[in-house]
Scaffold this active site. Structure first.
Site, PDB file in Angstrom:
ATOM      1  N   TYR A  15       0.821  -1.213   0.000  1.00 10.69           N
ATOM      2  CA  TYR A  15       0.000   0.000   0.000  1.00 10.69           C
ATOM      3  C   TYR A  15       0.857   1.266   0.000  1.00 10.69           C
ATOM      4  O   TYR A  15       0.771   2.088   0.905  1.00 10.69           O
ATOM      5  CB  TYR A  15      -0.951  -0.008   1.197  1.00 10.69           C
ATOM      6  CG  TYR A  15      -1.950  -1.128   1.108  1.00 10.69           C
ATOM      7  CD1 TYR A  15      -3.055  -1.015   0.286  1.00 10.69           C
ATOM      8  CD2 TYR A  15      -1.764  -2.307   1.813  1.00 10.69           C
ATOM      9  CE1 TYR A  15      -3.958  -2.053   0.159  1.00 10.69           C
ATOM     10  CE2 TYR A  15      -2.675  -3.352   1.692  1.00 10.69           C
ATOM     11  CZ  TYR A  15      -3.767  -3.212   0.863  1.00 10.69           C
ATOM     12  OH  TYR A  15      -4.644  -4.239   0.750  1.00 10.69           O
ATOM     13  N   TYR A 143     -11.494  -8.448   6.650  1.00 12.61           N
ATOM     14  CA  TYR A 143     -10.390  -8.372   5.683  1.00 12.61           C
ATOM     15  C   TYR A 143     -10.085  -9.789   5.203  1.00 12.61           C
ATOM     16  O   TYR A 143      -9.893 -10.691   6.017  1.00 12.61           O
ATOM     17  CB  TYR A 143      -9.133  -7.746   6.281  1.00 12.61           C
ATOM     18  CG  TYR A 143      -7.986  -7.769   5.285  1.00 12.61           C
ATOM     19  CD1 TYR A 143      -7.926  -6.836   4.254  1.00 12.61           C
ATOM     20  CD2 TYR A 143      -7.007  -8.754   5.337  1.00 12.61           C
ATOM     21  CE1 TYR A 143      -6.913  -6.889   3.301  1.00 12.61           C
ATOM     22  CE2 TYR A 143      -5.990  -8.816   4.389  1.00 12.61           C
ATOM     23  CZ  TYR A 143      -5.955  -7.873   3.372  1.00 12.61           C
ATOM     24  OH  TYR A 143      -4.968  -7.932   2.430  1.00 12.61           O
ATOM     25  N   ASP A 244     -12.342 -17.730   7.708  1.00 16.76           N
ATOM     26  CA  ASP A 244     -11.018 -17.251   7.309  1.00 16.76           C
ATOM     27  C   ASP A 244     -10.157 -17.156   8.572  1.00 16.76           C
ATOM     28  O   ASP A 244     -10.259 -16.196   9.328  1.00 16.76           O
ATOM     29  CB  ASP A 244     -11.151 -15.888   6.621  1.00 16.76           C
ATOM     30  CG  ASP A 244      -9.803 -15.300   6.221  1.00 16.76           C
ATOM     31  OD1 ASP A 244      -8.763 -15.884   6.599  1.00 16.76           O
ATOM     32  OD2 ASP A 244      -9.795 -14.256   5.551  1.00 16.76           O
ATOM     33  N   LYS A 273      -0.629 -17.395   6.790  1.00 11.59           N
ATOM     34  CA  LYS A 273       0.222 -16.627   7.703  1.00 11.59           C
ATOM     35  C   LYS A 273       1.125 -17.472   8.617  1.00 11.59           C
ATOM     36  O   LYS A 273       2.208 -17.834   8.207  1.00 11.59           O
ATOM     37  CB  LYS A 273      -0.641 -15.638   8.472  1.00 11.59           C
ATOM     38  CG  LYS A 273      -1.140 -14.522   7.534  1.00 11.59           C
ATOM     39  CD  LYS A 273      -1.592 -13.268   8.240  1.00 11.59           C
ATOM     40  CE  LYS A 273      -1.591 -12.092   7.307  1.00 11.59           C
ATOM     41  NZ  LYS A 273      -2.911 -11.600   6.932  1.00 11.59           N
TER      42      LYS A 273
HETATM   43  C1  LIG Z   1      -3.527 -11.592   5.615  1.00 10.72           C
HETATM   44  C2  LIG Z   1      -4.892 -12.093   5.473  1.00 10.72           C
HETATM   45  C3  LIG Z   1      -5.373 -12.567   4.241  1.00 10.72           C
HETATM   46  C4  LIG Z   1      -4.560 -12.518   2.971  1.00 10.72           C
HETATM   47  O1  LIG Z   1      -3.395 -13.271   3.036  1.00 10.72           O
HETATM   48  P1  LIG Z   1      -2.162 -12.951   2.052  1.00 10.72           P
HETATM   49  O2  LIG Z   1      -1.186 -14.042   2.335  1.00 10.72           O
HETATM   50  O3  LIG Z   1      -1.678 -11.591   2.435  1.00 10.72           O
HETATM   51  O4  LIG Z   1      -2.689 -12.982   0.661  1.00 10.72           O
HETATM   52  C5  LIG Z   1      -6.663 -13.070   4.217  1.00 10.72           C
HETATM   53  N1  LIG Z   1      -7.428 -13.108   5.311  1.00 10.72           N
HETATM   54  C6  LIG Z   1      -7.008 -12.665   6.500  1.00 10.72           C
HETATM   55  C7  LIG Z   1      -7.893 -12.762   7.690  1.00 10.72           C
HETATM   56  C8  LIG Z   1      -5.725 -12.133   6.625  1.00 10.72           C
HETATM   57  O5  LIG Z   1      -5.309 -11.657   7.809  1.00 10.72           O
END
Ligand SMILES: *Cc1c(COP(=O)(O)O)cnc(C)c1O
Length: 435
Positions: A15, A143, A244, A273
């Site tokens: 960003y 997100y 997620d 992550k």
């Molecule tokens: C970081 C994140 C993503 C995206 O993951 P990237 O590896 O950056 O593409 C999706 N969902 C959540 C909750 C995240 O924290």
């Protein structure tokens, strides 16, 4: 030219604009919970490199796992081939994840995991004769990544994608999940959720959400009862539930997976992550036998996705070692200690007039200011105090590596509180007192 100037010639950072004058720090090594800057300074890491480095950096066990695998093969295509690292990691993920999730699709990043999860949901609905269900329901404040379909389910305002209006698929949004974690959930809190299912339930392929902790969309923690209600409503209306857990997975919220706070199983679960302990980019989508069978029984009988670096052996080997290390380390005790340290260490910020709220859950500590932080002038204040903290918007937050000692954690929270104490609100932004 020094490294920063050379960087500014060519490189985009997250960003940002190429050549942006905002501060940027050359880092040459990282060890344990410390980042080592080119000029010799060491910073205590409060970010785990965006939720990833739960064991800290340069960990001997993860290094060893990487070396061992490097000697065999670092990569091989996954079409028509398989290998021990992928199989062992899949078995481990199935064993540790919520009951009923048996099938694993490996991808190379979190955003791609979300893309794959959304496609899985759509394919399963089509296979069930429900092709009219092509929308996703998403709470505001979420997100889910930066690719186009992932963006379409991010918070439409903080998600920064008003720019892409008209291109992004139009999904169905509802207000942020309420109430806050630890507060009592009433019928009132669930009214909108019930209403949207009643009105549009038959158009929805899936509901997608971050369980319990909304991360990059606002760092909020909400009540498990909301999640339970979402699961119940999804079942009643034939809607799939996508959890997620890319940020929350592997212990960050105090449970291994945040859905465990509500004792529910989603139809699809995304992890990323912290999966490799921050060593390599790897993510996975887990789902049920039923989903896999439905997709196989529909047209064209296969799941239509297959990234080049799918199931990368090096990443899988490190991920397996990272999960084993997590379990061997008694992560629950580590996270509990960090939670207590954050509660104690951040408490003094509650009294500042420019602080709206201080909240802590698991190894996540958030100081929400009344106004957004001016990053360019505030970032150096952390570095001067020997810590690495990267605020966004109104949020100054910590998610330290689980291995951080209580001494280092106290230094980190003291530095954060001291920085916040030395801010003032000027023209609607938080800037240093000296500005
Ligand atoms: C970081 C994140 C993503 C995206 O993951 P990237 O590896 O950056 O593409 C999706 N969902 C959540 C909750 C995240 O924290």
């Amino acid at each position: 030219m020094n490294l920063v100037d050379r960087d500014r010639q060519h490189i985009w950072h997250p960003y940002s604009a190429v050549g942006s004058p905002s501060p940027i720090y050359p880092v040459v090594a990282a060890e344990g919970v410390r980042l080592k800057l080119e000029d010799g300074r060491e910073l205590i890491d409060g970010m785990s490199s965006w939720w990833c480095a739960v064991h800290g950096y340069n960990h001997p066990v993860l290094n060893e796992a990487a070396m061992q695998q490097l000697d065999k093969m670092s990569h091989v295509m996954f079409g028509g081939l398989t290998h021990p690292p992928a199989v062992e990691l899949a078995e481990t993920l199935v064993e540790l994840s919520p009951w009923g999730l048996q099938k694993v699709f490996f991808v190379d990043s979190g955003s791609v995991a979300i893309e794959a999860a959304m496609k899985m949901a759509l394919q399963a609905q089509i296979a069930r004769g429900q092709s009219q269900r092509h929308l996703f329901l998403s709470p505001r404040g979420g997100y889910h990544g930066d690719t186009l379909d992932a963006m379409s389910v991010c918070d439409p305002i903080t998600g920064m994608h008003t720019l892409f209006q008209g291109v992004l698929p139009k999904q169905v949004f509802i207000e942020r999940p309420e109430p806050a974690f630890g507060e009592h959930c009433t019928e009132q809190h669930l009214a909108q959720l019930k209403q949207v299912f009643a009105e549009r339930g038959d158009q929805l392929a899936a509901m997608i959400l971050e369980p319990i902790v909304q991360g990059a969309g606002g760092m909020r923690f909400y009540a498990p009862e909301y999640l339970q209600a979402a699961r119940r409503l999804c079942d009643e209306h034939g809607v799939l539930l996508i959890a997620d857990e890319i940020a929350t997975g592997f212990g960050r919220s105090g449970k291994l997976f945040a859905v465990e706070h509500a004792d529910i199983t989603p139809d699809i679960l995304c992890v990323g992550k912290a999966l490799t302990g921050g060593y390599l980019s790897l993510a996975a989508v887990l789902t049920t036998d039923e989903m896999a069978n439905d997709i196989a029984s529909g047209e064209p009988g296969v799941f239509m996705h297959g990234p080049t670096f799918m199931g990368n052996p090096l990443a899988c080997a490190i991920a397996k070692a990272s999960i084993d290390l997590l379990c061997a380390n008694d992560w629950q005790q580590q996270v509990l200690q960090i939670e207590q340290g954050l509660q104690q260490g951040l408490a003094p910020a509650k009294t500042f007039t420019h602080v709206a709220e201080v909240r802590v859950l698991g190894a996540i500590g958030v100081v929400e200011l009344t106004h957004p932080v001016d990053m360019s002038s505030v970032q150096p204040m952390f570095v001067e105090r020997g810590v690495w903290v990267r605020p966004f918007g109104k949020l100054v937050y910590l998610m330290p590596p689980f291995v951080m000692s209580s001494g280092d954690l106290a230094q980190l929270t003291d530095a954060l509180v001291d920085v916040v104490a030395n801010l003032q609100i000027k023209d609607g932004v938080a800037v240093p007192l000296s500005a």
